[in-house]
Design an enzyme around this catalytic site. Structure first.
Site, PDB file in Angstrom:
ATOM      1  N   TRP A  10       5.792   0.758 -35.519  1.00 24.53           N
ATOM      2  CA  TRP A  10       6.210   0.076 -34.976  1.00 24.53           C
ATOM      3  C   TRP A  10       4.783  -0.278 -33.910  1.00 24.53           C
ATOM      4  CZ3 TRP A  10       8.943  -3.907 -36.174  1.00 24.53           C
ATOM      5  CH2 TRP A  10       9.384  -3.938 -37.161  1.00 24.53           C
ATOM      6  N   ASP A  50       7.890   0.617 -25.536  1.00 29.94           N
ATOM      7  CA  ASP A  50       9.130  -0.151 -26.745  1.00 29.94           C
ATOM      8  C   ASP A  50      10.187   0.865 -26.725  1.00 29.94           C
ATOM      9  OD1 ASP A  50      10.621  -1.494 -28.935  1.00 29.94           O
ATOM     10  OD2 ASP A  50       8.389  -1.011 -30.297  1.00 29.94           O
ATOM     11  N   LYS A  72      19.639  -2.799 -31.500  1.00 28.65           N
ATOM     12  CA  LYS A  72      19.654  -1.472 -31.666  1.00 28.65           C
ATOM     13  C   LYS A  72      21.735  -1.208 -30.926  1.00 28.65           C
ATOM     14  CE  LYS A  72      15.801  -2.224 -33.049  1.00 28.65           C
ATOM     15  NZ  LYS A  72      15.625  -1.911 -34.867  1.00 28.65           N
TER      16      LYS A  72
HETATM   17  C1  LIG Z   1      11.106   0.201 -32.350  1.00 33.57           C
HETATM   18  C2  LIG Z   1      10.778  -1.138 -32.261  1.00 33.57           C
HETATM   19  N1  LIG Z   1       9.793  -2.011 -31.866  1.00 33.57           N
HETATM   20  C3  LIG Z   1      10.127  -3.628 -32.595  1.00 33.57           C
HETATM   21  C4  LIG Z   1      10.846  -3.930 -33.302  1.00 33.57           C
HETATM   22  C5  LIG Z   1      10.880  -5.242 -33.444  1.00 33.57           C
HETATM   23  O1  LIG Z   1      12.129  -5.795 -33.125  1.00 33.57           O
HETATM   24  P1  LIG Z   1      12.208  -7.674 -33.650  1.00 33.57           P
HETATM   25  O2  LIG Z   1      12.888  -7.497 -35.568  1.00 33.57           O
HETATM   26  O3  LIG Z   1      13.710  -7.934 -32.394  1.00 33.57           O
HETATM   27  O4  LIG Z   1      10.822  -8.385 -33.280  1.00 33.57           O
HETATM   28  C6  LIG Z   1      12.127  -2.986 -34.070  1.00 33.57           C
HETATM   29  C7  LIG Z   1      13.298  -3.589 -34.937  1.00 33.57           C
HETATM   30  O5  LIG Z   1      12.625  -4.283 -35.266  1.00 33.57           O
HETATM   31  C8  LIG Z   1      11.979  -1.566 -33.602  1.00 33.57           C
HETATM   32  O6  LIG Z   1      12.826  -0.710 -33.894  1.00 33.57           O
HETATM   33 MG   LIG Z   2      13.644  -0.730 -37.654  1.00 36.10          MG
END
Ligand SMILES: Cc1ncc(COP(=O)(O)O)c(C=O)c1O
Ligand SMILES: [Mg+2]
Ligand SMILES: Cc1ncc(COP(=O)(O)O)c(C=O)c1O
Ligand SMILES: [Mg+2]
Ligand SMILES: [Mg+2]
Ligand SMILES: [Mg+2]
Lengths: 361, 361
Positions: free
Chosen positions: B104, B174, B198
């Site tokens: 991420w 994040d 989550k």
């Molecule tokens: C740590 C982290 N950051 C970002 C995201 C991305 O989130 P989204 O899919 O809502 O854009 C996720 C999971 O999907 C994540 O686990």
């Molecule tokens: Mg994930």
């Protein structure tokens, strides 16, 4: 069943009761799956089937041709106000034409001017946005990047009955407040968009229907979420989609198909509902003053005023007391607004009409 | 009650049962209002109270100081990957530092490089993202625009135990996958963000907690939705917010406060849950191979492999049969991932631990 009022909110708005009932029944555990829809990974089979079903139903209801992609996005229609010029105008030397028929079209233009050259093809301001342009009134740019229109202006209550002629230029339309309220010939459009919270589901999902070739030009250096291509290439799972909202949107489509008999049928019902209220206005000897000119009236948002603010306040308060709620006009214009989207039962409109007749006395 | 499985999805993920039950009870009509929460205008009193309540509970749970604003946005954490550099980096000649501890963080960096100068302060790639940097490992830029970190890497299962030292530079984190799983000292951060799906609610709401002074610099020529200031000035109603998701997020906060006793208590429970699984891994004589180094292990996402793919497949299939679902690792890394967020009951983790012990035989 718990006591439900007739809710005339302009959005988020009333949802079909059978949709709420199915969502309620399965809220703790989808049969055969054992989790709530909102607990399912978007990459797992059970949610993927729901996602595909919602899309298939939309394609079928609106008869969406193969030339177009369907996207489920977040950010509301106001993010579309930016994404459209960012994808279709930015980086070109073309001009985007905007037809301004009310508050939402103006806000769309505000975002477009940040991204490229724009032209106001028509502006309803001189008559306070109570009517729509005739074809001859439009000052269109030859070879424009696109022409933007607002199919239904939610605040003023004016609605296009037919598409303007734009030749080979892509037509882009904000259908936020009349999406799926009547058939639409998607092949005439480069892009259609609608936030779900009026006619299609809860707030938090926005449907974009886009001609595939229009997705090619956007630069890959743009913020990833803003590029239509990213969403199209990943079937609206470039990142986590608003899964529960998409599920509800699918249930709304199913309701339209199976309970209401499709878009021709719902259009007839919508016309009949609107007529009840417009007749009450027209036959009130000026007690109720409609905002839109009769030929440009919206089937979705019936906007009117009473002679003085004092009566208007009383009207809204007394309506609320008898279970006719959220009838206040948008805070920017005041007055009364009855939003009578697909999911507002005929019974609710009749009750409002009866109330209007009685209140007038 | 319908049969519910133990759902170990990484997100969208398991929700607290009392939250689902309250949402189900009121789905057709909120008591005293007569409409579903999702049918309420965001400008009306009943929804405004829900919105304010969710925010107040968040502020109280996380002890958010007056220096910071709370925003409810759409677009997921991936839109934040862009909004952060667009608001805090673009148009400056500063550099943004990124600490890469997994998938991420890398994706966040991909968006930042489009908006300005960036520096990789540390990259865990050489050891396949199985550990976190020590303070001395960080190559920080003096006077950086900000330092970005990923509090918990959902895919690799590594989680910071404390904030790195960044001096006066704003720290941006994040927290998507460990939000509200433990107390956090918000005053140490310039910006915290977390998609809800989550630990905090359904997909479609993203919480941003931002130091007020950091919102000033963004240019007004940016797309309106992307400017934090617009959302802050309008209490997250610059446009229609994802109302139903915010309502559920408020219910999750209430559950944390009233049923679980706050963030210190839930942290203890989360630590105990994680220990059950890590002990099973560590005592398996190498049958289960944990991915993260012990000191950097995540309390939220327990990632491990089995010796061969064949056993892994069998493990996942047999677990699924006994109601332990969605245990597959992220498609980019494979293996097994048990996501044990706040809402996963101790009972579910015990059942998984027992299954692991039995499967090993
Ligand atoms: C740590 C982290 N950051 C970002 C995201 C991305 O989130 P989204 O899919 O809502 O854009 C996720 C999971 O999907 C994540 O686990
Ligand atoms: Mg994930
Ligand atoms: C016609 C029209 N366009 C755009 C919008 C803005 O949608 P959102 O608030 O989801 O951004 C609305 C309603 O809110 C609308 O009625
Ligand atoms: Mg929306
Ligand atoms: Mg509106
Ligand atoms: Mg989200």
């Amino acid at each position: 069943m718990p006591e439900r009022v007739f809710n005339f909110s302009a959005g988020p708005a009333v949802m079909p009761l059978p949709v709420l009932e199915e969502a309620q029944r399965d809220l703790l555990a989808l049969p055969g799956v054992g989790s709530s829809v909102m607990e399912l990974s978007h990459r797992g089979k059970p949610y993927m089937a729901i996602h595909a079903d919602a899309k298939t139903r939309l394609v079928s209801l609106l008869n969406i041709p193969d030339t177009h992609d369907v996207l489920f996005l977040q950010g509301g229609s106001r993010l579309q106000f930016s994404m459209i010029p960012i994808n279709l105008l930015k980086g070109t030397d073309k001009t985007a034409d905007y037809i301004l028929t009310g508050s939402w079209g103006k806000k769309a233009l505000e975002e477009a001017v940040k991204e490229g050259k724009t032209n106001v093809a028509w502006d309803g301001k001189p008559t306070n946005y109570n009517c729509l342009p005739k074809q001859a009134d439009l000052k269109l740019t030859p070879d424009a990047a696109y022409v933007h229109m607002t199919s239904n202006e939610t605040i003023q209550g004016v609605q296009f009955q037919a598409e303007p002629e734009v030749g080979n230029v892509p037509l882009v339309s904000d259908l936020s407040s009349d999406f799926m309220s009547r058939p639409v010939d998607v092949s005439k459009y480069g892009l259609i968009y609608a936030c779900a919270q009026k006619n299609a589901g809860p707030a938090g999902v926005t449907v974009v229907i886009i001609r595939k070739d229009l997705m090619e030009q956007a630069s890959s250096d743009l913020p990833g979420y803003l590029v239509y291509r990213n969403h199209a290439e990943n079937d609206s799972m470039w990142n986590t989609p608003p899964t529960f909202g998409i599920y509800l949107l699918g249930l709304v489509c199913k309701w339209l198909q199976e309970d209401m008999g499709g878009l021709e049928k719902i259009q007839k019902q919508n016309e009949a509902k609107a007529k009840l209220l417009y007749d009450a206005i027209d036959q009130s000897n000026g007690f109720y003053i409609g905002h839109a000119l009769p030929e440009d009236r919206s089937m979705m948002n019936v906007t009117f005023k009473l002679g003085d603010e004092e009566s208007e306040k009383r009207f809204l308060a007394e309506a609320n007391e008898v279970g006719l709620t959220q009838l206040g006009g948008h805070r920017s214009v005041g007055g009364v607004r009855a939003s009578i989207y697909n999911a507002m039962p005929v019974e609710g409109v009749e009750k409002l009409r009866d109330f209007m007749l009685k209140f007038k006395k």
